[in-house]
Design a protein around this motif. Structure first.
Motif, PDB file in Angstrom:
ATOM      1  N   SER A   4      -3.935  25.905  70.811  1.00 40.46           N
ATOM      2  CA  SER A   4      -3.412  26.130  72.207  1.00 40.46           C
ATOM      3  C   SER A   4      -3.995  27.241  72.944  1.00 40.46           C
ATOM      4  CB  SER A   4      -1.725  26.292  71.889  1.00 40.46           C
ATOM      5  OG  SER A   4      -1.551  27.740  71.230  1.00 40.46           O
ATOM      6  N   ILE A   5      -4.043  26.885  74.237  1.00 41.21           N
ATOM      7  CA  ILE A   5      -4.802  27.869  74.981  1.00 41.21           C
ATOM      8  C   ILE A   5      -3.706  28.467  76.231  1.00 41.21           C
ATOM      9  CG2 ILE A   5      -6.637  28.184  76.847  1.00 41.21           C
ATOM     10  CD1 ILE A   5      -7.846  27.284  74.108  1.00 41.21           C
ATOM     11  N   ARG A   6      -3.928  29.805  76.361  1.00 43.31           N
ATOM     12  CA  ARG A   6      -3.038  30.485  77.297  1.00 43.31           C
ATOM     13  C   ARG A   6      -3.921  31.588  77.974  1.00 43.31           C
ATOM     14  NH1 ARG A   6      -0.987  35.289  75.285  1.00 43.31           N
ATOM     15  NH2 ARG A   6      -0.888  35.466  73.133  1.00 43.31           N
ATOM     16  N   LEU A   7      -3.170  32.090  79.124  1.00 45.47           N
ATOM     17  CA  LEU A   7      -3.773  33.231  79.823  1.00 45.47           C
ATOM     18  C   LEU A   7      -3.547  34.362  78.809  1.00 45.47           C
ATOM     19  CD1 LEU A   7      -2.940  33.002  83.364  1.00 45.47           C
ATOM     20  CD2 LEU A   7      -5.306  33.120  82.604  1.00 45.47           C
ATOM     21  N   ALA A   8      -4.501  35.234  78.665  1.00 48.92           N
ATOM     22  CA  ALA A   8      -4.464  36.513  77.944  1.00 48.92           C
ATOM     23  C   ALA A   8      -3.688  37.478  78.379  1.00 48.92           C
ATOM     24  CB  ALA A   8      -5.760  37.145  77.431  1.00 48.92           C
ATOM     25  N   GLY A   9      -2.871  38.163  77.835  1.00 50.73           N
ATOM     26  CA  GLY A   9      -2.316  39.249  78.602  1.00 50.73           C
ATOM     27  C   GLY A   9      -2.385  40.889  77.820  1.00 50.73           C
ATOM     28  N   ALA A  10      -1.962  41.656  78.692  1.00 50.47           N
ATOM     29  CA  ALA A  10      -2.190  43.209  78.136  1.00 50.47           C
ATOM     30  C   ALA A  10      -1.715  43.334  76.743  1.00 50.47           C
ATOM     31  CB  ALA A  10      -1.151  44.060  78.894  1.00 50.47           C
ATOM     32  N   ALA A  11      -0.685  42.557  76.082  1.00 52.53           N
ATOM     33  CA  ALA A  11      -0.257  42.717  74.704  1.00 52.53           C
ATOM     34  C   ALA A  11      -1.479  42.238  73.762  1.00 52.53           C
ATOM     35  CB  ALA A  11       1.028  42.118  74.360  1.00 52.53           C
ATOM     36  N   ASP A  12      -2.308  41.462  74.119  1.00 51.45           N
ATOM     37  CA  ASP A  12      -3.455  40.823  73.399  1.00 51.45           C
ATOM     38  C   ASP A  12      -4.666  41.511  73.370  1.00 51.45           C
ATOM     39  OD1 ASP A  12      -1.876  38.362  72.975  1.00 51.45           O
ATOM     40  OD2 ASP A  12      -2.296  37.768  75.313  1.00 51.45           O
ATOM     41  N   ALA A  13      -4.767  42.627  74.110  1.00 58.88           N
ATOM     42  CA  ALA A  13      -6.092  43.377  74.280  1.00 58.88           C
ATOM     43  C   ALA A  13      -6.608  43.652  72.891  1.00 58.88           C
ATOM     44  CB  ALA A  13      -5.899  44.626  75.097  1.00 58.88           C
ATOM     45  N   ASP A  14      -5.876  44.329  71.925  1.00 57.55           N
ATOM     46  CA  ASP A  14      -6.495  44.879  70.668  1.00 57.55           C
ATOM     47  C   ASP A  14      -7.026  43.637  69.783  1.00 57.55           C
ATOM     48  OD1 ASP A  14      -6.299  47.688  71.155  1.00 57.55           O
ATOM     49  OD2 ASP A  14      -4.318  47.606  70.385  1.00 57.55           O
ATOM     50  N   ALA A  15      -6.278  42.750  69.928  1.00 55.10           N
ATOM     51  CA  ALA A  15      -6.645  41.571  68.903  1.00 55.10           C
ATOM     52  C   ALA A  15      -8.070  40.800  69.656  1.00 55.10           C
ATOM     53  CB  ALA A  15      -5.666  40.619  68.994  1.00 55.10           C
ATOM     54  N   LEU A  16      -8.329  40.878  70.830  1.00 57.11           N
ATOM     55  CA  LEU A  16      -9.258  40.258  71.596  1.00 57.11           C
ATOM     56  C   LEU A  16     -10.609  41.471  71.331  1.00 57.11           C
ATOM     57  CD1 LEU A  16      -8.007  38.461  74.894  1.00 57.11           C
ATOM     58  CD2 LEU A  16      -8.027  37.395  72.549  1.00 57.11           C
ATOM     59  N   ALA A  17     -10.267  42.614  71.587  1.00 55.67           N
ATOM     60  CA  ALA A  17     -11.369  43.726  71.362  1.00 55.67           C
ATOM     61  C   ALA A  17     -11.878  43.460  70.148  1.00 55.67           C
ATOM     62  CB  ALA A  17     -10.803  45.000  71.682  1.00 55.67           C
ATOM     63  N   ASP A  18     -10.732  43.198  69.091  1.00 53.50           N
ATOM     64  CA  ASP A  18     -11.238  43.105  67.501  1.00 53.50           C
ATOM     65  C   ASP A  18     -12.139  41.942  67.326  1.00 53.50           C
ATOM     66  OD1 ASP A  18      -9.821  45.655  66.869  1.00 53.50           O
ATOM     67  OD2 ASP A  18      -8.118  44.791  65.900  1.00 53.50           O
TER      68      ASP A  18
END
Length: 155
Positions: A4-18
Motif C-alpha cells: 500500500s502507498i500513502r503520503l508520508a507524514g511527520a510521524a514517518d520521518a525517523d523510519a524513512l531516514a533509517d
C-alpha cells in the motif's frame, strides 16, 4: 504480499531516514555527506513538510519511500529507496507507479553511475540516459547519471 502507498507524514520521518541511511551505507562508492542526526533533521524539517513524499507499506512495515519535486516544468524523482528486506517484491515499482501517475510530466532523476542495480531498474521502466556527470555537482562528489522518462513512455 500487498503493498500500500500513502503520503508520508511527520510521524514517518525517523523510519524513512533509517531506510535512507541503511541503503546509503550499502553504497561504498558514495560516502554519506551528512551525519545521521543531520539526515534525520532534514527528513523531519524539510523533506516531509514538502508534502511530496510517499511511502510503501508491506505486511505492516514501512518498506520504502519516494520523494519528488517540480523544477523547470519537469517532475524530479529526488529519492527512491527500498529497505533491504523488501527488495525484489514490487515495492520500488509500486512507488514509481505512484510518482508517474497521470498526468505526470516528463520525469528526471540523477543516480550514481556505480549504482548499476538502480540504473537497470530505471531503464527497464522507460528512463533514458541523458548525460553522465563527474560528480562535481553533488554533495558526495561521486560520478552521476542523468535520466529522463518522457510523459508517454511505455515500460
Amino acid at each position: 504480499m500487498t503493498i500500500s502507498i500513502r503520503l508520508a507524514g511527520a510521524a514517518d520521518a525517523d523510519a524513512l531516514a533509517d531506510i535512507y541511511l541503511a541503503c546509503r551505507r550499502e553504497m561504498s562508492y558514495a560516502p554519506l555527506a551528512h551525519a545521521d542526526a543531520a539526515v534525520h533533521a532534514w527528513f523531519a524539517g524539510a523533506l516531509l513538510p514538502s508534502g511530496r513524499a510517499w511511502l510503501a507499506e508491506q505486511n505492516g512495515e514501512i518498506a520504502g519511500f519516494a520523494a519528488t519535486s517540480l523544477q523547470d516544468d519537469a517532475l524530479w524523482l529526488d529519492q527512491l529507496y527500498v529497505g533491504v528486506g523488501h527488495r525484489g517484491g514490487g515495492v520500488g515499482r509500486a512507488l514509481l507507479e505512484q510518482v508517474l501517475a497521470p498526468p505526470a510530466p516528463a520525469c528526471r532523476l540523477f543516480v550514481f553511475q556505480a549504482n548499476q542495480r538502480a540504473r537497470r531498474f530505471y531503464e527497464a521502466h522507460g528512463f533514458a540516459l541523458l548525460s553522465l556527470g563527474d560528480g562535481q555537482d553533488n554533495e558526495e562528489c561521486c560520478p552521476d547519471a542523468l535520466y529522463q522518462r518522457p510523459p508517454d513512455a511505455k515500460e
